[in-house]
Design a protein around this motif. Structure first.
Motif, PDB file in Angstrom:
ATOM      1  N   SER A  29       0.763  -1.220  -0.056  1.00 37.59           N
ATOM      2  CA  SER A  29       0.000   0.157  -0.054  1.00 37.59           C
ATOM      3  C   SER A  29       0.841   1.162   0.110  1.00 37.59           C
ATOM      4  CB  SER A  29      -1.016   0.067   1.090  1.00 37.59           C
ATOM      5  OG  SER A  29      -0.273   0.285   2.280  1.00 37.59           O
ATOM      6  N   LYS A  48      -1.429   7.301   9.136  1.00 36.49           N
ATOM      7  CA  LYS A  48      -1.990   5.818   9.398  1.00 36.49           C
ATOM      8  C   LYS A  48      -1.555   5.498  10.670  1.00 36.49           C
ATOM      9  CE  LYS A  48      -3.004   4.718   4.492  1.00 36.49           C
ATOM     10  NZ  LYS A  48      -2.428   3.852   3.495  1.00 36.49           N
ATOM     11  N   GLU A  52      -3.604   4.146  13.726  1.00 35.79           N
ATOM     12  CA  GLU A  52      -3.429   2.825  13.982  1.00 35.79           C
ATOM     13  C   GLU A  52      -3.248   2.602  15.565  1.00 35.79           C
ATOM     14  OE1 GLU A  52      -3.604  -1.295  13.273  1.00 35.79           O
ATOM     15  OE2 GLU A  52      -4.006   0.461  12.034  1.00 35.79           O
ATOM     16  N   PHE A  80      -6.015  11.510   1.809  1.00 31.41           N
ATOM     17  CA  PHE A  80      -6.511  10.184   1.781  1.00 31.41           C
ATOM     18  C   PHE A  80      -7.326   9.946   0.543  1.00 31.41           C
ATOM     19  CE2 PHE A  80      -5.234  10.045   6.328  1.00 31.41           C
ATOM     20  CZ  PHE A  80      -5.396   8.596   6.335  1.00 31.41           C
ATOM     21  N   HIS A  83      -5.928   8.466  -2.307  1.00 29.02           N
ATOM     22  CA  HIS A  83      -5.738   6.960  -2.287  1.00 29.02           C
ATOM     23  C   HIS A  83      -6.931   6.314  -2.310  1.00 29.02           C
ATOM     24  CE1 HIS A  83      -1.429   6.231  -2.220  1.00 29.02           C
ATOM     25  NE2 HIS A  83      -1.426   6.920  -0.863  1.00 29.02           N
ATOM     26  N   HIS A  85      -9.794   6.728  -0.440  1.00 28.94           N
ATOM     27  CA  HIS A  85     -10.130   6.617   0.926  1.00 28.94           C
ATOM     28  C   HIS A  85     -10.668   7.970   1.641  1.00 28.94           C
ATOM     29  CE1 HIS A  85      -8.914   2.351   1.367  1.00 28.94           C
ATOM     30  NE2 HIS A  85      -7.842   2.765   0.942  1.00 28.94           N
ATOM     31  N   TRP A  90     -10.938   5.011   6.568  1.00 32.54           N
ATOM     32  CA  TRP A  90      -9.855   4.362   7.003  1.00 32.54           C
ATOM     33  C   TRP A  90      -9.785   3.917   8.393  1.00 32.54           C
ATOM     34  CZ3 TRP A  90      -6.116   1.952   4.533  1.00 32.54           C
ATOM     35  CH2 TRP A  90      -5.208   1.689   5.175  1.00 32.54           C
ATOM     36  N   LEU A  93     -12.422   1.047   8.671  1.00 33.97           N
ATOM     37  CA  LEU A  93     -11.878  -0.151   8.228  1.00 33.97           C
ATOM     38  C   LEU A  93     -10.822  -0.787   9.021  1.00 33.97           C
ATOM     39  CD1 LEU A  93     -11.300  -1.918   5.521  1.00 33.97           C
ATOM     40  CD2 LEU A  93      -9.416  -0.346   5.215  1.00 33.97           C
ATOM     41  N   ARG A  94     -10.067   0.109   9.646  1.00 33.13           N
ATOM     42  CA  ARG A  94      -8.783  -0.422  10.470  1.00 33.13           C
ATOM     43  C   ARG A  94      -9.574  -0.927  11.776  1.00 33.13           C
ATOM     44  NH1 ARG A  94      -6.141  -3.142   8.901  1.00 33.13           N
ATOM     45  NH2 ARG A  94      -4.592  -2.776  10.550  1.00 33.13           N
TER      46      ARG A  94
END
Length: 167
Positions: A29, A48, A52, A80, A83, A85, A90, A93-94
């Motif tokens: 990615s 990111k 996270e 974002f 890409h 997103h 994002w 999703l995570r």
């Protein structure tokens, strides 16, 4: 590590496989052409990473990410969007991916489905269940049951053998 791989038996092969696949996904990615600028790639990587590390915080929003990185929220949205997103997408999703991993993990079997969702910032159990079902095609409880059944009927799998050809 490669010298010791023949003697290694993971205590949780499913979790190991998840991390290996995650590592490869992260490596793939890393787009080399985020607006062509290295500083944009670095900013996206920092965003990111911040997301996270803060997924469990229910108050994690695009504004808090932008504030932590000292950029405008609009700049972060554009980054974002380049890409495909959104920042919120994002984050969602995570969170869902961590929930999915925990539901599949036998270590988390003692935790309720709603507590797993809450652990990753999805405090509303009904909302978590709807999101999970729309993303993975089944409610979280059914997913957990399917994973449990698969573990009970499956034979042990050596996860690292296919990757040896890549080295």
């Amino acid at each position: 590590l490669l010298a010791q791989i023949a003697d290694y038996t993971p205590s949780n092969p499913g979790r190991l496989a998840q991390h290996i696949v995650g590592l490869f996904a992260l490596m793939c990615s890393e787009d080399r052409a985020i607006d062509g600028a290295p500083e944009h790639r670095q900013l996206l990587a920092h965003a990111k990473e911040f997301i996270e590390h803060n997924l469990a915080d229910a108050s994690l929003t695009p504004d808090t990410v932008a504030d932590a990185l000292h950029v405008s929220t609009r700049t972060l949205h554009r980054l974002f969007e380049s890409h495909g997103h959104t920042i919120s997408g994002w984050i969602r999703l995570r969170r869902l991916e961590h929930c999915r991993a925990d539901l599949a993990d036998r270590v988390s079997e003692g935790s309720s489905v709603s507590s797993i969702g809450a652990r990753w910032g999805l405090w509303d159990a009904a909302h978590f269940s709807r999101l999970f079902k729309s993303s993975y095609g089944m409610p979280p409880r059914a997913y957990r049951d399917a994973q449990r059944s698969a573990r009970l009927t499956a034979r042990p799998v050596v996860v690292l053998e296919p990757f040896m050809e890549l080295v």
